[in-house]
Motif scaffolding. Structure first.
Motif, PDB file in Angstrom:
ATOM      1  N   UNK A 142     -12.253   8.008   3.436  1.00  0.00           N
ATOM      2  CA  UNK A 142     -13.156   8.191   2.301  1.00  0.00           C
ATOM      3  C   UNK A 142     -12.327   8.117   1.038  1.00  0.00           C
ATOM      4  N   UNK A 143     -12.587   7.097   0.251  1.00  0.00           N
ATOM      5  CA  UNK A 143     -11.810   6.840  -0.955  1.00  0.00           C
ATOM      6  C   UNK A 143     -12.629   7.260  -2.165  1.00  0.00           C
ATOM      7  N   UNK A 144     -12.072   8.117  -2.990  1.00  0.00           N
ATOM      8  CA  UNK A 144     -12.721   8.469  -4.237  1.00  0.00           C
ATOM      9  C   UNK A 144     -12.216   7.515  -5.311  1.00  0.00           C
ATOM     10  N   UNK A 145     -13.107   6.664  -5.798  1.00  0.00           N
ATOM     11  CA  UNK A 145     -12.735   5.640  -6.763  1.00  0.00           C
ATOM     12  C   UNK A 145     -12.771   6.225  -8.167  1.00  0.00           C
ATOM     13  N   UNK A 190      -9.734  12.041   0.427  1.00  0.00           N
ATOM     14  CA  UNK A 190      -9.214  12.538  -0.838  1.00  0.00           C
ATOM     15  C   UNK A 190      -8.102  11.671  -1.418  1.00  0.00           C
ATOM     16  N   UNK A 191      -8.499  10.449  -1.789  1.00  0.00           N
ATOM     17  CA  UNK A 191      -7.651   9.560  -2.582  1.00  0.00           C
ATOM     18  C   UNK A 191      -8.239   9.525  -3.991  1.00  0.00           C
ATOM     19  N   UNK A 192      -7.409   9.721  -4.979  1.00  0.00           N
ATOM     20  CA  UNK A 192      -7.918   9.659  -6.347  1.00  0.00           C
ATOM     21  C   UNK A 192      -7.435   8.428  -7.107  1.00  0.00           C
ATOM     22  N   UNK A 193      -6.233   7.981  -6.827  1.00  0.00           N
ATOM     23  CA  UNK A 193      -5.656   6.919  -7.633  1.00  0.00           C
ATOM     24  C   UNK A 193      -5.010   5.862  -6.740  1.00  0.00           C
ATOM     25  N   UNK A 194      -4.744   4.714  -7.324  1.00  0.00           N
ATOM     26  CA  UNK A 194      -4.181   3.608  -6.560  1.00  0.00           C
ATOM     27  C   UNK A 194      -2.834   3.960  -5.949  1.00  0.00           C
ATOM     28  N   UNK A 195      -2.027   4.777  -6.637  1.00  0.00           N
ATOM     29  CA  UNK A 195      -0.721   5.118  -6.079  1.00  0.00           C
ATOM     30  C   UNK A 195      -0.868   5.986  -4.829  1.00  0.00           C
ATOM     31  N   UNK A 240      -3.427   5.790  -2.700  1.00  0.00           N
ATOM     32  CA  UNK A 240      -3.818   4.844  -1.649  1.00  0.00           C
ATOM     33  C   UNK A 240      -2.599   4.070  -1.151  1.00  0.00           C
ATOM     34  N   UNK A 241      -1.705   3.679  -2.035  1.00  0.00           N
ATOM     35  CA  UNK A 241      -0.530   2.899  -1.641  1.00  0.00           C
ATOM     36  C   UNK A 241       0.350   3.675  -0.676  1.00  0.00           C
ATOM     37  N   UNK A 242       0.504   4.978  -0.906  1.00  0.00           N
ATOM     38  CA  UNK A 242       1.306   5.801   0.008  1.00  0.00           C
ATOM     39  C   UNK A 242       0.658   5.817   1.393  1.00  0.00           C
ATOM     40  N   UNK A 243      -0.641   6.019   1.424  1.00  0.00           N
ATOM     41  CA  UNK A 243      -1.357   6.029   2.695  1.00  0.00           C
ATOM     42  C   UNK A 243      -1.268   4.676   3.397  1.00  0.00           C
ATOM     43  N   UNK A 244      -1.478   3.618   2.644  1.00  0.00           N
ATOM     44  CA  UNK A 244      -1.439   2.281   3.244  1.00  0.00           C
ATOM     45  C   UNK A 244      -0.070   1.972   3.816  1.00  0.00           C
ATOM     46  N   UNK A 245       0.973   2.354   3.109  1.00  0.00           N
ATOM     47  CA  UNK A 245       2.318   2.120   3.607  1.00  0.00           C
ATOM     48  C   UNK A 245       2.555   2.848   4.927  1.00  0.00           C
ATOM     49  N   UNK A 246       2.055   4.076   5.021  1.00  0.00           N
ATOM     50  CA  UNK A 246       2.207   4.825   6.264  1.00  0.00           C
ATOM     51  C   UNK A 246       1.436   4.167   7.398  1.00  0.00           C
ATOM     52  N   UNK A 247       0.211   3.697   7.121  1.00  0.00           N
ATOM     53  CA  UNK A 247      -0.589   3.083   8.178  1.00  0.00           C
ATOM     54  C   UNK A 247      -0.050   1.731   8.600  1.00  0.00           C
ATOM     55  N   UNK A 248       0.655   1.039   7.726  1.00  0.00           N
ATOM     56  CA  UNK A 248       1.333  -0.196   8.141  1.00  0.00           C
ATOM     57  C   UNK A 248       2.354   0.091   9.232  1.00  0.00           C
ATOM     58  N   UNK A 303      -9.225  -0.025  -6.969  1.00  0.00           N
ATOM     59  CA  UNK A 303      -9.575   1.150  -7.752  1.00  0.00           C
ATOM     60  C   UNK A 303     -10.912   1.010  -8.462  1.00  0.00           C
ATOM     61  N   UNK A 304     -11.430  -0.222  -8.537  1.00  0.00           N
ATOM     62  CA  UNK A 304     -12.737  -0.431  -9.164  1.00  0.00           C
ATOM     63  C   UNK A 304     -13.831  -0.677  -8.138  1.00  0.00           C
TER      64      UNK A 304
END
Length: 223
Positions: A11-14, A134-139, A141-149, A213-214
């Motif tokens: 769940x991403x909070x944009x 609980x993602x608020x900002x692009x940075x 999300x980037x941390x999460x995405x890097x971990x899931x990679x 983010x948009x």
């Protein structure tokens, strides 16, 4: 036959650009007790909260969130649930494999060890379902995405719309637009839902996520 696996919903909070850029002012989440004793395993449904060492907000709203969810599940379903207890495990704890659903919060500060990466990969491969929020900002999300990679290097992420079966398995859930509380929903803050898929036959071509983010992304491959 190829299989489709959805092992995770995020769940991403944009956050629109007009909102304050400093994190922490959008809605207070309470940091409860560090950890209560885990319940002994007895087969009843218990949501597992994932603990990680890199940030203490893994325990945001703990254990109130778990108890509220258990109360709702008991009222709305025939699932046998524990109402007054909870489970907290790290991703590399083999006890995690006994529980079908786990929850990880504040993933923008989640930096898993190699053992935790392997543990999550095994959990998802065995059919575990992970909820992340609980993602608020692009940075973040980037941390999460890097971990899931690291966890699923061959997977891809897809935005889930209201037609997806996961939103129609028990109740018909419409719409998916989830406004952020405390009036920020009126300013444009809203949730989006994403699933990580592996070995699937989806026909749509992957697209970039430079506008995540948009709220305009439909899909992204890890690679």
């Amino acid at each position: 036959m190829r299989r489709t696996t959805i092992g995770l919903i995020a769940l991403v909070i944009v956050v629109p650009m007009l909102v304050a850029a400093q994190r922490g002012g959008f809605g207070a989440r309470q940091l409860g007790r560090d950890q209560y004793p885990n319940l002994p395993y007895d087969g009843q449904f218990t949501l597992v909260r994932i603990r990680y060492d890199s940030y203490r907000s893994w325990r945001a709203d703990y254990p109130t969130m778990e108890r509220n969810l258990a109360t709702m599940l008991e009222a709305l379903t025939s699932i046998r649930v524990h109402r007054d207890g909870s489970q907290v495990f790290s991703l590399d704890d083999p006890e995690l494999l006994k529980y079908p659903v786990a929850y990880l919060t504040e993933p923008g500060y989640w930096h898993p060890s190699d053992a935790e990466v392997l543990g999550l990969r095994q959990y998802l491969a065995k059919g575990g379902f992970l909820i992340v929020d609980d993602f608020h900002f692009a940075n973040e999300w980037a941390v999460f995405e890097n971990a899931m990679r690291r966890v699923l290097p061959d997977a891809r992420i897809d935005r889930l719309d209201v037609t997806h079966p996961v939103f129609n398995a028990f109740f018909e859930i419409t719409p998916l637009r989830v406004p952020y509380p405390a009036g920020y929903g009126e300013m444009g803050l809203h949730g989006e839902f994403y699933g990580i898929h592996e070995d699937n036959d989806l026909d749509e071509a992957p697209v970039g996520r430079d506008q995540l983010q948009h709220g305009h992304q439909a899909r992204r491959r890890w690679r």
